[in-house]
Design a protein around this motif. Structure first.
Motif, short mmCIF file in Angstrom:
data_model
loop_
_atom_site.label_atom_id
_atom_site.label_comp_id
_atom_site.label_asym_id
_atom_site.label_seq_id
_atom_site.Cartn_x
_atom_site.Cartn_y
_atom_site.Cartn_z
N SER A 1 1.04 -1.23 -0.28
CA SER A 1 0.15 -0.05 0.26
C SER A 1 0.97 1.02 -0.12
CB SER A 1 -0.92 0.12 1.25
OG SER A 1 -1.92 -0.99 1.12
N GLU B 1 2.27 1.54 -3.57
CA GLU B 1 1.45 2.33 -4.43
C GLU B 1 1.06 3.63 -4.20
OE1 GLU B 1 -3.20 0.91 -5.74
OE2 GLU B 1 -2.44 -0.06 -3.97
N GLY C 1 3.65 5.61 -6.03
CA GLY C 1 3.68 5.28 -7.41
C GLY C 1 4.56 4.56 -8.15
N TYR C 2 4.90 3.38 -7.29
CA TYR C 2 5.93 2.23 -8.00
C TYR C 2 4.89 1.16 -8.23
CZ TYR C 2 9.79 4.57 -5.79
OH TYR C 2 11.09 5.47 -5.79
N ILE C 3 3.81 1.00 -7.89
CA ILE C 3 2.98 -0.22 -8.25
C ILE C 3 1.45 0.29 -8.36
CG2 ILE C 3 4.51 -1.81 -7.18
CD1 ILE C 3 2.73 -2.25 -4.84
N GLU C 4 0.44 -0.29 -8.75
CA GLU C 4 -0.77 -0.14 -8.65
C GLU C 4 -1.65 -1.47 -8.64
OE1 GLU C 4 -2.32 1.61 -12.32
OE2 GLU C 4 -1.88 -0.07 -13.73
N GLN C 5 -3.04 -1.13 -8.00
CA GLN C 5 -3.99 -2.14 -8.06
C GLN C 5 -4.79 -2.04 -9.07
OE1 GLN C 5 -5.72 -2.77 -4.03
NE2 GLN C 5 -5.92 -4.80 -4.27
N PRO C 6 -5.13 -3.23 -9.97
CA PRO C 6 -5.81 -2.70 -11.24
C PRO C 6 -7.29 -2.59 -10.69
CG PRO C 6 -4.38 -4.51 -11.93
CD PRO C 6 -4.15 -4.13 -10.45
N HIS C 7 -7.89 -3.47 -9.54
CA HIS C 7 -9.06 -3.24 -9.11
C HIS C 7 -8.98 -3.92 -7.74
CE1 HIS C 7 -10.04 -7.61 -10.19
NE2 HIS C 7 -9.40 -7.21 -11.35
N ARG D 1 -1.13 -6.70 -7.03
CA ARG D 1 -0.63 -5.38 -7.55
C ARG D 1 0.30 -5.82 -8.67
NH1 ARG D 1 -1.99 -4.74 -2.55
NH2 ARG D 1 -2.37 -2.92 -1.62
N LEU E 1 4.58 -0.57 -11.85
CA LEU E 1 4.70 0.51 -12.81
C LEU E 1 6.05 0.79 -13.40
CD1 LEU E 1 2.20 2.92 -11.10
CD2 LEU E 1 1.79 1.40 -12.93
#
Length: 85
Positions: free
Chosen positions: A59, A62, A65-71, A76, A79
């Motif tokens: 978290s 995220e 700004g290094y990773i994201e959770q599509p939904h 994760r 990026l």
């Protein structure tokens, strides 16, 4: 002085955990092509910590700004900056 040393040790540990989490996430994502769960990272790379600890670190990554959770129910994905890290 002891509290300053303890805080510094904690900062070093957290930086280490961030690097391990990013490396594990990128490695798993490259090998599977699928979003990566905290339990996958925990079981394969960080068995010494709980998956809840890994989730908390993810978290934070995220938010940076290094990773994201599509939904919401997905794992994760890294990026562009995660690959550079």
């Amino acid at each position: 002085i002891d509290s300053e040393l303890t805080i510094r040790k904690l900062e070093i540990f957290l930086a280490f955990m961030e690097k391990k989490n990013i490396a594990a996430l990128v490695d798993l994502y490259i090998s599977t092509g699928q979003p990566v769960s905290s339990s996958d990272i925990q079981s394969k790379y960080l068995p010494e910590v709980s998956s809840a600890t890994v989730r908390a670190e993810l978290s934070a990554l995220e938010a940076l700004g290094y990773i994201e959770q599509p939904h919401t129910s997905a794992g994760r994905v890294p990026l562009k900056d995660a690959y550079k890290f």
